[in-house]
Design a protein around this motif. Structure first.
Motif, PDB file in Angstrom:
ATOM      1  N   LEU A  51       0.827  -1.210   0.000  1.00 22.63           N
ATOM      2  CA  LEU A  51       0.000   0.000   0.000  1.00 22.63           C
ATOM      3  C   LEU A  51       0.858   1.256   0.000  1.00 22.63           C
ATOM      4  O   LEU A  51       0.639   2.184  -0.772  1.00 22.63           O
ATOM      5  N   VAL A  52       1.875   1.265   0.883  1.00 23.58           N
ATOM      6  CA  VAL A  52       2.723   2.457   0.991  1.00 23.58           C
ATOM      7  C   VAL A  52       3.469   2.711  -0.314  1.00 23.58           C
ATOM      8  O   VAL A  52       3.608   3.851  -0.756  1.00 23.58           O
ATOM      9  N   VAL A  53       3.932   1.628  -0.941  1.00 22.37           N
ATOM     10  CA  VAL A  53       4.729   1.808  -2.158  1.00 22.37           C
ATOM     11  C   VAL A  53       3.845   2.202  -3.343  1.00 22.37           C
ATOM     12  O   VAL A  53       4.236   3.028  -4.169  1.00 22.37           O
ATOM     13  N   THR A  54       2.622   1.645  -3.413  1.00 28.52           N
ATOM     14  CA  THR A  54       1.818   1.880  -4.613  1.00 28.52           C
ATOM     15  C   THR A  54       0.882   3.081  -4.518  1.00 28.52           C
ATOM     16  O   THR A  54       0.569   3.687  -5.538  1.00 28.52           O
ATOM     17  N   MET A  62       5.819   9.993   7.075  1.00 24.84           N
ATOM     18  CA  MET A  62       5.230   9.116   8.082  1.00 24.84           C
ATOM     19  C   MET A  62       5.001   7.718   7.519  1.00 24.84           C
ATOM     20  O   MET A  62       5.245   6.706   8.177  1.00 24.84           O
ATOM     21  N   TYR A  63       4.549   7.669   6.251  1.00 22.90           N
ATOM     22  CA  TYR A  63       4.279   6.355   5.664  1.00 22.90           C
ATOM     23  C   TYR A  63       5.541   5.690   5.134  1.00 22.90           C
ATOM     24  O   TYR A  63       5.611   4.469   5.068  1.00 22.90           O
ATOM     25  N   TYR A  64       6.535   6.496   4.758  1.00 26.27           N
ATOM     26  CA  TYR A  64       7.829   5.889   4.427  1.00 26.27           C
ATOM     27  C   TYR A  64       8.343   5.110   5.627  1.00 26.27           C
ATOM     28  O   TYR A  64       8.778   3.969   5.525  1.00 26.27           O
ATOM     29  N   PHE A  65       8.270   5.778   6.794  1.00 23.64           N
ATOM     30  CA  PHE A  65       8.718   5.109   8.014  1.00 23.64           C
ATOM     31  C   PHE A  65       7.907   3.843   8.257  1.00 23.64           C
ATOM     32  O   PHE A  65       8.448   2.791   8.573  1.00 23.64           O
ATOM     33  N   LEU A  66       6.589   3.993   8.076  1.00 19.56           N
ATOM     34  CA  LEU A  66       5.724   2.849   8.330  1.00 19.56           C
ATOM     35  C   LEU A  66       6.055   1.696   7.383  1.00 19.56           C
ATOM     36  O   LEU A  66       6.124   0.532   7.796  1.00 19.56           O
ATOM     37  N   GLY A  67       6.281   2.024   6.093  1.00 19.39           N
ATOM     38  CA  GLY A  67       6.629   0.979   5.123  1.00 19.39           C
ATOM     39  C   GLY A  67       7.915   0.278   5.507  1.00 19.39           C
ATOM     40  O   GLY A  67       7.994  -0.948   5.510  1.00 19.39           O
ATOM     41  N   ASN A  68       8.916   1.074   5.874  1.00 15.94           N
ATOM     42  CA  ASN A  68      10.186   0.472   6.292  1.00 15.94           C
ATOM     43  C   ASN A  68      10.009  -0.352   7.563  1.00 15.94           C
ATOM     44  O   ASN A  68      10.610  -1.415   7.708  1.00 15.94           O
ATOM     45  N   SER A 144      13.734  12.030   5.814  1.00 16.78           N
ATOM     46  CA  SER A 144      13.264  10.724   6.266  1.00 16.78           C
ATOM     47  C   SER A 144      14.147   9.628   5.686  1.00 16.78           C
ATOM     48  O   SER A 144      14.453   8.641   6.356  1.00 16.78           O
ATOM     49  N   CYS A 145      14.578   9.839   4.440  1.00 14.33           N
ATOM     50  CA  CYS A 145      15.457   8.863   3.814  1.00 14.33           C
ATOM     51  C   CYS A 145      16.777   8.769   4.584  1.00 14.33           C
ATOM     52  O   CYS A 145      17.287   7.681   4.830  1.00 14.33           O
ATOM     53  N   GLN A 146      17.280   9.929   5.003  1.00 11.95           N
ATOM     54  CA  GLN A 146      18.531   9.931   5.770  1.00 11.95           C
ATOM     55  C   GLN A 146      18.359   9.203   7.099  1.00 11.95           C
ATOM     56  O   GLN A 146      19.205   8.402   7.500  1.00 11.95           O
ATOM     57  N   LEU A 147      17.233   9.483   7.775  1.00 17.09           N
ATOM     58  CA  LEU A 147      17.007   8.836   9.068  1.00 17.09           C
ATOM     59  C   LEU A 147      16.907   7.322   8.909  1.00 17.09           C
ATOM     60  O   LEU A 147      17.457   6.558   9.700  1.00 17.09           O
ATOM     61  N   VAL A 148      16.182   6.899   7.833  1.00 20.29           N
ATOM     62  CA  VAL A 148      16.034   5.464   7.603  1.00 20.29           C
ATOM     63  C   VAL A 148      17.396   4.837   7.314  1.00 20.29           C
ATOM     64  O   VAL A 148      17.765   3.803   7.884  1.00 20.29           O
ATOM     65  N   THR A 149      18.177   5.510   6.461  1.00 20.98           N
ATOM     66  CA  THR A 149      19.493   4.976   6.109  1.00 20.98           C
ATOM     67  C   THR A 149      20.401   4.889   7.336  1.00 20.98           C
ATOM     68  O   THR A 149      21.088   3.884   7.546  1.00 20.98           O
TER      69      THR A 149
END
Ligand SMILES: *[C@@H]1O[C@H](CO)[C@@H](O)[C@H](O)[C@H]1NC(C)=O
Length: 320
Positions: A51-54, A62-68, A144-149
């Motif tokens: 869902l998050v990706v599509t 917020m949903y990037y985090f949730l997807g990860n 958010s990408c940096q935090l995830v990485t």
């Protein structure tokens, strides 16, 4: 004296994971329960990731985090449950020391990433509620990408150090692990020889990686809750709270059970209590995470509904 005695012992090559006791009639039932849990966990979290990706409307930090996070939860339960299922099915409860340390290392990486991601997610909620006007500037896709990485790479680096130390431990005294997987403390406790310092270092290191993220998360939520309480209108207060309540539930279960494990003394509590509490954060959190997010979150619910409608439409078209 004791040391000399210990040195004479030959190192062992495998552990026995005691799991959930010795009742043979119970094993098929446990197998079924954990199989269902595993399937639901993987299916639910994968659905959230899809869902998050599509869905374009879910393309926010917020949903990037949730997807990860969902992605991670799938890996997390895959580090524990398949092995548990296999031993319930075959009745073979032995695990080689290498296998055990491998499981521990994989589980460790996942647990640390989970800590860091939960912290990043609460920081995200903190920014959204404390600085609603500047939120879009402060937390964008790049941040958010940096935090995830950082969460992923940081955990891998940290866990590599701990793993190197772990693989230096020797085991000889006892081979029984009274747990359902190779968890950190039960395994460390079994090490023998001159490994006191090594034990101390690994425990301190890992404790640090739990305590610091936990405190940061706690601090974020203290700020979030004081901010929410200061909002004068009831409706805006409820609205603000609803955006972080799903995450708050996950965090509470995750850290609540973990802290209870460390606070409740091992000596005079039943061993099963520890196992049940461990089940909460290793098995239950990944299982209910998709449920919490899809039931409590309007956007996810809406996205799910749309996806289902699309699926039905496609099937109908095929039939025609
Ligand atoms: C994980 O986070 C990155 C960076 O924010 C994002 O681009 C990616 O889509 C996320 N992955 C999933 C599965 O949501």
């Amino acid at each position: 004296m004791e040391k000399a005695e210990r040195k004479n012992q030959t190192p062992i090559a495998e552990f026995i994971i005691l799991g959930f006791g010795d009742v043979p009639e119970l094993q098929p039932l446990l197998f079924l329960v954990f199989l269902v849990i595993y399937i639901v966990t993987v299916a639910g979290n994968s659905l959230l990731v899809v869902l998050v990706v599509t869905d374009r409307r879910l393309r926010t930090p917020m949903y990037y985090f949730l997807g990860n996070f969902s992605c991670l939860e799938t890996c997390y339960s895959s580090a524990i449950l398949p092995r548990l299922l296999a031993s319930l099915l075959t009745g073979d409860r032995t695990i080689s020391i290498k296998g055990c340390l491998l499981q521990l290392s994989v589980f460790g990486v996942m647990a640390v990433i989970e800590n860091l991601l939960l912290t990043a997610m609460s920081y995200d909620r903190y920014l959204a509620i404390r600085h609603p006007l500047r939120y879009a500037a402060l937390m964008n896709g790049k941040v958010s990408c940096q935090l995830v990485t950082v969460s992923w790479i940081g955990s891998f680096m940290f866990c590599t150090i701990v793993s190197v130390l772990l693989w230096q431990l020797t085991f000889c005294d006892s081979k029984e692990i009274d747990h359902f997987f190779c968890d950190f403390l039960p395994v460390i406790k079994l090490s023998c020889g001159d490994t006191q310092n090594l034990q101390l270092v690994t425990i301190t290191f890992s404790g640090l990686m739990t305590v610091v993220p936990c405190l940061l998360t706690l601090a974020s939520y203290v700020c979030i809750i004081t901010t929410i309480l200061r909002i004068p209108s009831t409706t805006s207060r409820q609205k603000a709270f609803s955006t972080c309540s799903s995450h708050l539930i996950t965090v509470t279960i995750f850290y609540g059970t973990r802290i209870t494990i460390y606070v409740v003394p091992t000596a005079n509590t039943p061993k099963d209590l520890h196992k049940i509490l461990s089940l909460c954060y290793t098995v239950l959190t990944p299982l209910i995470n998709p449920v919490i997010y899809s039931l409590r979150n309007k956007e996810v619910k809406e996205s799910l509904r749309k996806a289902l409608l699309k699926l039905v439409a496609i099937r109908n078209r095929r039939r025609v």
